[in-house]
Design a protein around this motif. Structure first.
Motif, PDB file in Angstrom:
ATOM      1  N   UNK A  66       0.732  -0.799   0.258  1.00 32.86           N
ATOM      2  CA  UNK A  66      -0.009  -0.194  -0.213  1.00 32.86           C
ATOM      3  C   UNK A  66       0.623   1.483  -0.610  1.00 32.86           C
ATOM      4  N   UNK A  67       1.772   1.292   0.696  1.00 32.68           N
ATOM      5  CA  UNK A  67       2.687   2.363   0.613  1.00 32.68           C
ATOM      6  C   UNK A  67       3.146   2.560  -0.613  1.00 32.68           C
ATOM      7  N   UNK A  68       3.686   1.143  -1.366  1.00 33.74           N
ATOM      8  CA  UNK A  68       4.054   1.965  -2.273  1.00 33.74           C
ATOM      9  C   UNK A  68       3.182   2.484  -3.627  1.00 33.74           C
ATOM     10  N   UNK A  69       1.766   1.327  -3.698  1.00 35.34           N
ATOM     11  CA  UNK A  69       0.706   1.772  -4.230  1.00 35.34           C
ATOM     12  C   UNK A  69       0.656   3.725  -4.162  1.00 35.34           C
ATOM     13  N   UNK A  70       0.989   4.500  -3.129  1.00 34.46           N
ATOM     14  CA  UNK A  70       0.841   5.708  -2.402  1.00 34.46           C
ATOM     15  C   UNK A  70       1.799   6.130  -3.307  1.00 34.46           C
ATOM     16  N   UNK A  71       2.936   5.975  -2.781  1.00 38.22           N
ATOM     17  CA  UNK A  71       4.258   6.555  -2.912  1.00 38.22           C
ATOM     18  C   UNK A  71       4.132   7.073  -4.497  1.00 38.22           C
ATOM     19  N   UNK A  72       4.040   5.882  -5.527  1.00 40.52           N
ATOM     20  CA  UNK A  72       4.036   5.501  -6.581  1.00 40.52           C
ATOM     21  C   UNK A  72       2.633   6.286  -7.640  1.00 40.52           C
ATOM     22  N   UNK A  73       2.358   6.930  -7.263  1.00 42.44           N
ATOM     23  CA  UNK A  73       0.487   7.324  -8.014  1.00 42.44           C
ATOM     24  C   UNK A  73       1.176   9.124  -8.118  1.00 42.44           C
ATOM     25  N   UNK A  98       0.410   3.602   5.139  1.00 45.23           N
ATOM     26  CA  UNK A  98       1.362   3.271   4.493  1.00 45.23           C
ATOM     27  C   UNK A  98       1.707   4.339   4.865  1.00 45.23           C
ATOM     28  N   UNK A  99       2.736   5.222   5.885  1.00 48.10           N
ATOM     29  CA  UNK A  99       3.397   5.835   6.250  1.00 48.10           C
ATOM     30  C   UNK A  99       4.632   5.469   6.149  1.00 48.10           C
ATOM     31  N   UNK A 100       5.550   4.880   6.229  1.00 49.36           N
ATOM     32  CA  UNK A 100       6.750   3.742   5.663  1.00 49.36           C
ATOM     33  C   UNK A 100       7.673   4.817   5.578  1.00 49.36           C
ATOM     34  N   UNK A 101       8.889   5.284   6.230  1.00 56.13           N
ATOM     35  CA  UNK A 101       9.881   6.015   6.067  1.00 56.13           C
ATOM     36  C   UNK A 101      11.094   5.020   5.140  1.00 56.13           C
ATOM     37  N   UNK A 102      11.702   5.765   4.645  1.00 53.88           N
ATOM     38  CA  UNK A 102      12.101   5.014   3.420  1.00 53.88           C
ATOM     39  C   UNK A 102      11.138   4.835   1.671  1.00 53.88           C
ATOM     40  N   UNK A 103       9.795   5.071   1.934  1.00 59.32           N
ATOM     41  CA  UNK A 103       8.971   4.813   0.817  1.00 59.32           C
ATOM     42  C   UNK A 103       8.274   6.121   0.869  1.00 59.32           C
ATOM     43  N   UNK A 117       6.904  10.377  -2.589  1.00 54.56           N
ATOM     44  CA  UNK A 117       6.182  10.340  -2.314  1.00 54.56           C
ATOM     45  C   UNK A 117       5.536  10.965  -4.772  1.00 54.56           C
ATOM     46  N   UNK A 118       5.077  10.283  -5.438  1.00 57.50           N
ATOM     47  CA  UNK A 118       5.439  10.970  -6.966  1.00 57.50           C
ATOM     48  C   UNK A 118       4.482  11.795  -6.983  1.00 57.50           C
ATOM     49  N   UNK A 119       3.004  12.047  -6.637  1.00 59.00           N
ATOM     50  CA  UNK A 119       1.796  12.662  -6.929  1.00 59.00           C
ATOM     51  C   UNK A 119       2.356  13.884  -6.976  1.00 59.00           C
ATOM     52  N   UNK A 120       2.045  15.035  -8.026  1.00 58.97           N
ATOM     53  CA  UNK A 120       2.069  16.252  -7.776  1.00 58.97           C
ATOM     54  C   UNK A 120       0.090  16.675  -7.570  1.00 58.97           C
ATOM     55  N   UNK A 121      -0.509  16.013  -7.686  1.00 53.60           N
ATOM     56  CA  UNK A 121      -1.548  16.636  -6.931  1.00 53.60           C
ATOM     57  C   UNK A 121      -2.493  15.868  -5.530  1.00 53.60           C
ATOM     58  N   UNK A 122      -3.168  16.141  -4.721  1.00 55.17           N
ATOM     59  CA  UNK A 122      -3.719  15.478  -4.298  1.00 55.17           C
ATOM     60  C   UNK A 122      -4.919  15.760  -3.302  1.00 55.17           C
ATOM     61  N   UNK A 123      -6.203  15.337  -4.149  1.00 55.08           N
ATOM     62  CA  UNK A 123      -7.609  16.131  -4.465  1.00 55.08           C
ATOM     63  C   UNK A 123      -8.197  15.482  -2.911  1.00 55.08           C
ATOM     64  N   UNK A 124      -8.580  15.736  -1.680  1.00 50.32           N
ATOM     65  CA  UNK A 124      -9.383  16.191  -0.564  1.00 50.32           C
ATOM     66  C   UNK A 124     -11.105  16.216  -1.141  1.00 50.32           C
TER      67      UNK A 124
END
Length: 180
Positions: A66-73, A98-103, A117-124
């Motif tokens: 899950x951490x990788x999925x989040x970090x790579x989005x 998902x809060x894993x240091x190093x990921x 994280x790779x994301x350029x935007x987070x929409x809440x």
């Protein structure tokens, strides 16, 4: 890839309807439907295991999927209704997992979190029966995104006052969906 983190307990909820309007403009997405996930708060055993794996540099362990999925989005959309002054606890449990240091982040030499994280935007995306107060929901997510995950652009999409007598909740929701 857009990652859609859906914390709407009720399928077809107003928050999910609003989120779908946002997602429609973004294209394809992968959904994590938190109510169906087998996600639990960290306990001592799981926390020790996670720490052991992180310290050993074993970041590809399935515990971190899950951490990788989040970090790579590329983009992240979080849909969470406004309940009792915050969001459903499932979202906090997800973040804890998902809060894993190093990921998703690492620490600078002075101990400051640096986002990875790779994301350029987070929409809440959220809805509220009354007046929406972002202090313990969007503001919290925004602080994590910008201060810990490295996602500088955050945006709030909200429909509020949906349960107030005399308000046209469907019109409020439709207007929010159009403006999303």
């Amino acid at each position: 890839m857009v990652l859609y983190i859906n914390c709407c307990i009720r399928r077809g909820s107003r928050t999910e309807r609003l989120a779908q309007a946002v997602l429609k403009k973004m294209g394809e997405y992968n959904e994590v439907f938190l109510p169906a996930e087998d996600i639990k708060p960290l306990n001592e055993k799981k926390l020790c295991k996670r720490t052991e794996l992180l310290n050993a540099g074993e970041l590809e362990n399935s515990m971190f999927d899950r951490a990788h999925q989040f970090a790579n989005a590329d983009k992240i959309v979080i849909a969470a209704p406004f309940w009792d002054g915050s969001f459903p606890s499932l979202l906090k449990v997800y973040i804890e997992n998902i809060y894993a240091v190093g990921i998703v982040s690492h620490y600078s030499s002075d101990g400051t979190p640096v986002g990875m994280c790779s994301a350029d935007e987070l929409v809440y995306v959220t809805t509220a029966g009354g007046k929406y107060i972002p202090d313990f929901s969007y503001d919290y997510i925004k602080a994590l995104a910008q201060g810990c995950f490295g996602i500088k652009n955050t945006r709030l999409v909200v429909a509020e006052m949906l349960d107030i007598a005399g308000m046209d909740s469907e019109k409020i929701l439709r207007d929010a969906m159009e403006n999303a």
